[in-house]
Design a protein around this motif. Structure first.
Motif, PDB file in Angstrom:
ATOM      1  N   ASP A 174      73.528  -0.990  20.043  1.00  0.00           N
ATOM      2  CA  ASP A 174      74.041   0.289  19.535  1.00  0.00           C
ATOM      3  C   ASP A 174      72.949   1.337  19.502  1.00  0.00           C
ATOM      4  O   ASP A 174      73.164   2.503  19.872  1.00  0.00           O
ATOM      5  CB  ASP A 174      74.600   0.101  18.117  1.00  0.00           C
ATOM      6  N   LEU A 175      71.783   0.955  19.018  1.00  0.00           N
ATOM      7  CA  LEU A 175      70.659   1.884  18.907  1.00  0.00           C
ATOM      8  C   LEU A 175      70.304   2.477  20.263  1.00  0.00           C
ATOM      9  O   LEU A 175      70.143   3.702  20.399  1.00  0.00           O
ATOM     10  CB  LEU A 175      69.453   1.145  18.314  1.00  0.00           C
ATOM     11  N   LEU A 176      70.202   1.636  21.283  1.00  0.00           N
ATOM     12  CA  LEU A 176      69.823   2.126  22.607  1.00  0.00           C
ATOM     13  C   LEU A 176      70.949   2.919  23.255  1.00  0.00           C
ATOM     14  O   LEU A 176      70.699   3.917  23.951  1.00  0.00           O
ATOM     15  CB  LEU A 176      69.416   0.949  23.498  1.00  0.00           C
ATOM     16  N   ALA A 177      72.178   2.505  23.010  1.00  0.00           N
ATOM     17  CA  ALA A 177      73.312   3.244  23.586  1.00  0.00           C
ATOM     18  C   ALA A 177      73.412   4.638  22.992  1.00  0.00           C
ATOM     19  O   ALA A 177      73.582   5.630  23.711  1.00  0.00           O
ATOM     20  CB  ALA A 177      74.607   2.460  23.345  1.00  0.00           C
ATOM     21  N   ILE A 178      73.302   4.727  21.677  1.00  0.00           N
ATOM     22  CA  ILE A 178      73.370   6.033  21.018  1.00  0.00           C
ATOM     23  C   ILE A 178      72.154   6.872  21.387  1.00  0.00           C
ATOM     24  O   ILE A 178      72.258   8.067  21.683  1.00  0.00           O
ATOM     25  CB  ILE A 178      73.481   5.851  19.493  1.00  0.00           C
ATOM     26  N   GLY A 179      70.981   6.242  21.377  1.00  0.00           N
ATOM     27  CA  GLY A 179      69.751   6.960  21.706  1.00  0.00           C
ATOM     28  C   GLY A 179      69.765   7.550  23.098  1.00  0.00           C
ATOM     29  O   GLY A 179      69.177   8.621  23.335  1.00  0.00           O
ATOM     30  N   SER A 180      70.429   6.905  24.034  1.00  0.00           N
ATOM     31  CA  SER A 180      70.444   7.392  25.418  1.00  0.00           C
ATOM     32  C   SER A 180      71.144   8.748  25.544  1.00  0.00           C
ATOM     33  O   SER A 180      70.890   9.491  26.498  1.00  0.00           O
ATOM     34  CB  SER A 180      71.128   6.367  26.324  1.00  0.00           C
ATOM     35  N   PHE A 181      72.009   9.084  24.593  1.00  0.00           N
ATOM     36  CA  PHE A 181      72.699  10.378  24.625  1.00  0.00           C
ATOM     37  C   PHE A 181      71.874  11.488  23.976  1.00  0.00           C
ATOM     38  O   PHE A 181      72.241  12.656  24.066  1.00  0.00           O
ATOM     39  CB  PHE A 181      74.049  10.268  23.906  1.00  0.00           C
ATOM     40  N   TYR A 182      70.796  11.118  23.301  1.00  0.00           N
ATOM     41  CA  TYR A 182      70.008  12.118  22.571  1.00  0.00           C
ATOM     42  C   TYR A 182      68.549  12.161  23.041  1.00  0.00           C
ATOM     43  O   TYR A 182      67.676  12.585  22.301  1.00  0.00           O
ATOM     44  CB  TYR A 182      70.044  11.798  21.074  1.00  0.00           C
ATOM     45  N   LYS A 183      68.311  11.732  24.281  1.00  0.00           N
ATOM     46  CA  LYS A 183      66.927  11.654  24.762  1.00  0.00           C
ATOM     47  C   LYS A 183      66.215  12.993  24.760  1.00  0.00           C
ATOM     48  O   LYS A 183      64.980  13.056  24.701  1.00  0.00           O
ATOM     49  CB  LYS A 183      66.902  11.047  26.164  1.00  0.00           C
ATOM     50  N   ASP A 184      66.985  14.076  24.855  1.00  0.00           N
ATOM     51  CA  ASP A 184      66.357  15.396  24.890  1.00  0.00           C
ATOM     52  C   ASP A 184      66.217  16.006  23.504  1.00  0.00           C
ATOM     53  O   ASP A 184      65.691  17.118  23.359  1.00  0.00           O
ATOM     54  CB  ASP A 184      67.150  16.341  25.792  1.00  0.00           C
ATOM     55  N   TRP A 185      66.689  15.301  22.445  1.00  0.00           N
ATOM     56  CA  TRP A 185      66.567  15.825  21.081  1.00  0.00           C
ATOM     57  C   TRP A 185      65.294  15.250  20.473  1.00  0.00           C
ATOM     58  O   TRP A 185      65.331  14.298  19.686  1.00  0.00           O
ATOM     59  CB  TRP A 185      67.789  15.458  20.241  1.00  0.00           C
ATOM     60  N   LEU A 186      64.170  15.824  20.833  1.00  0.00           N
ATOM     61  CA  LEU A 186      62.865  15.261  20.458  1.00  0.00           C
ATOM     62  C   LEU A 186      62.192  16.088  19.374  1.00  0.00           C
ATOM     63  O   LEU A 186      60.986  16.333  19.411  1.00  0.00           O
ATOM     64  CB  LEU A 186      61.970  15.162  21.700  1.00  0.00           C
ATOM     65  N   HIS A 187      62.970  16.519  18.398  1.00  0.00           N
ATOM     66  CA  HIS A 187      62.428  17.273  17.267  1.00  0.00           C
ATOM     67  C   HIS A 187      62.050  16.294  16.143  1.00  0.00           C
ATOM     68  O   HIS A 187      62.455  15.139  16.133  1.00  0.00           O
ATOM     69  CB  HIS A 187      63.460  18.276  16.773  1.00  0.00           C
ATOM     70  N   GLY A 188      61.284  16.799  15.201  1.00  0.00           N
ATOM     71  CA  GLY A 188      60.975  16.000  14.017  1.00  0.00           C
ATOM     72  C   GLY A 188      59.746  15.129  14.132  1.00  0.00           C
ATOM     73  O   GLY A 188      59.589  14.171  13.377  1.00  0.00           O
TER      74      GLY A 188
END
Length: 571
Positions: A260-274
């Motif tokens: 789940d972590l990798l699947a969800i993370g793959s959609f947010y790869k460009d959200w590199l804030h924080g």
């Protein structure tokens, strides 16, 4: 024009946290973190038998109970030079590893997932497509179209009833959500499964420590009698039950959480804030032998400055020049003075509230504005926690950490610098869970092997009696808690606790500005982040939740002289 927004309280955390952020042209220009509640424990243990302190400081938090107890007994054992039996060390490791696995899974699904998962969107998902996605990333048994259809219907009933409960007040439909409905449905299903799973794994604490929360510990070992053929001690049946719970945990982590972590993370790869500060600190933990031998740590010790992975510096919790807590912007006083820094062995917990009276609209961040102190390593703010541990372990070449990090970066097709973000922090937490659940299996196997070979010793009575203690001594119990580096410092005089200080992970992370004007990790991570809708600051929640705040741990003192309480008003 600059707009200040206030998030108070930040929910889905432990304790009371207020975040204020100045937003200009849709970007956070500055941010301020304020711990708004106080409670009492450090002063309560002064004058008490050091062997009893763990039972008091364990109550610092209802989530991190076993970690504070373990740090406390380690501090006393360090002060009195007590070495515990190997079986006791293994039982402690098993309980700490269980805490990590439970805490990280609960954080991902129940405290953090809804920052990335749009629950309402799941209602429009095609269960058959969700089933295909689930089966493509894992062979977890619950993955049929019918199963996901039942979950969808369950959520629909909740929505139709108008009693949204845990799903109330979400920013559903926010433009920052990127998951397709089918992946949202997958995540919601596993959210509900994790609720059931988490209540089982903590049974390990109940068996080995007597209960959960607040399991029992013991200076000199563990109060865990072993008799594989008896009825009044840990027997063969209970050992097999623990072993099965560990196997179940390994399956859930590897077949549900990590996919789940990798699947969800793959959609947010460009959200590199924080990302925030690039200074990382780990005290190290999970020893394969004597806990005081740092060379045996599976999670290495070290310091990284400015993101430089080519150099790892040492950290010594006993060095008064390295670790100091500053109060220049915190509601405390040191020897009647409003500023300065102290090593925890010489620390104070003297309140001096000078903030606004409730209700108020805005903190005066030029002055003191939080109950959280500002710990520093050689006068530098440090990030602690899963990302810090992974970065230090990777930089030091720990083989298991290097292997899992490189494999994950390849899967996501991102560089290691991508880990220095809110998403990366979340990924790091998952990676270390995959490692720790394996260590949990290994340590349990070693414990069973020792018992089969006739070793049932869990306690060392040497130096237990106070008449064998030196007149004055001091010690520190360090460890890695789920949220990061944890230290308990104790002074013992005339067989009693004369001073006690705990510096916890969230103290490092939620710290305010210090005497040099340097901001802490929360404040630094928020700075520069774009906010799409200031009335729905989802981006702030994503970043703060990625640290898994525990303000109950960070603020734990009381005013014994005046017996005053503080009223918290939320508006």
């Amino acid at each position: 024009m600059t707009e200040r927004i206030v998030v108070d309280p930040v929910t889905r955390i432990e304790g009371h946290l207020r975040i204020e952020a100045d937003i200009k042209d849709g970007v956070i220009e500055n941010a301020y973190s304020s711990g708004t509640g106080i409670r009492g424990l450090e002063q309560i243990v002064t004058g008490r038998d050091p062997r009893d302190v763990w039972a008091f400081v364990q109550r610092i938090c209802g989530v991190c109970t076993t970690t504070h107890a373990l740090a406390s007994v380690r501090a006393v054992e360090d002060a009195l030079d007590i070495q515990i039996p190997r079986n006791a060390q293994l039982i402690r490791e098993i309980m700490n590893e269980t805490q990590f696995v439970h805490d990280h899974v609960v954080h991902f699904y129940h405290l953090h997932a809804l920052d990335w998962v749009d629950v309402v969107s799941a209602l429009s998902a095609d269960p058959a497509e969700t089933s295909k996605i689930a089966q493509s990333i894992s062979d977890w048994s619950k993955s049929s179209p019918g199963y996901f259809r039942e979950v969808q219907q369950k959520v629909q009933k909740i929505v139709d009833s108008g009693q949204l409960g845990i799903f109330a007040n979400g920013y559903w439909g926010h433009e920052a959500y990127k998951l397709p409905p089918e992946v949202n449905l997958l995540a919601v299903a596993h959210y509900l499964e994790a609720l059931n799973w988490q209540k089982d794994i903590v049974k390990i604490h109940t068996i080995l420590g007597g209960k959960n929360p607040h399991p029992h510990y013991l200076v000199g070992g563990m109060a865990t009698p072993i008799d594989i053929n008896g009825d009044n001690a840990i027997n063969a049946s209970q050992l097999m039950q623990i072993s099965q719970l560990i196997d179940d945990a390994m399956e859930f982590v590897n077949k549900v959480y990590i996919p789940d972590l990798l699947a969800i993370g793959s959609f947010y790869k460009d959200w590199l804030h924080g990302g925030g500060i690039q200074n990382f600190m780990s005290f190290g933990d999970f020893s394969t032998g004597d806990v005081r031998d740092i060379d045996l740590y599976r999670m290495p010790r070290g310091i990284i400055i400015d993101g430089n992975l080519k150099q790892v510096l040492d950290v010594d919790p006993k060095d008064p020049k390295q670790i100091r807590e500053y109060i220049d912007h915190s509601w405390y006083t040191y020897n009647g003075k409003d500023g300065g820094g102290k090593h925890p062995w010489d620390g104070e917990t003297t309140l001096k509230y000078s903030g606004p009276q409730a209700p108020f609209k805005q903190l005066n961040t030029d002055e003191k504005y939080t109950w959280v102190k500002a710990p520093r390593w050689e006068e530098k703010p440090m990030e602690v926690g899963p990302l810090a541990r992974i970065m230090v372990g990777y930089a030091k070449g720990q083989p298991e950490i290097v292997e899992i990090v490189d494999a994950t970066l390849n899967k996501l097709d991102v560089p290691i610098t991508a880990l220095q973000s809110a998403l990366g922090r979340t990924v790091a937490r998952g990676l270390e869970t995959a490692l720790i659940v394996k260590w949990l299996r290994n340590d349990m196997d070693e414990l069973i092997s020792n018992i089969k070979n006739g070793d049932q010793v869990t306690f060392n009575s040497e130096k237990w009696e106070p008449n064998s203690w030196p007149k004055e001594t001091k010690g520190v119990g360090w460890m890695e808690a789920p949220r990061g580096a944890l230290g308990h410092w104790i002074r013992i005089e005339n067989q009693k606790t004369s001073n006690y200080q705990a510096v916890v992970p969230t103290t490092w992370l939620a710290s305010p500005k210090d005497h040099l004007g340097q901001i802490g990790p929360y404040e630094a991570a928020l700075k520069g982040t774009p906010v799409a809708n200031s009335s729905q600051p989802l981006e702030i929640l994503r970043i703060i939740h990625s640290f898994d705040p525990c303000l109950a741990c960070a603020v734990h003192l009381t005013d014994l002289e005046n017996n005053q309480t503080t009223e918290i008003q939320v508006g």
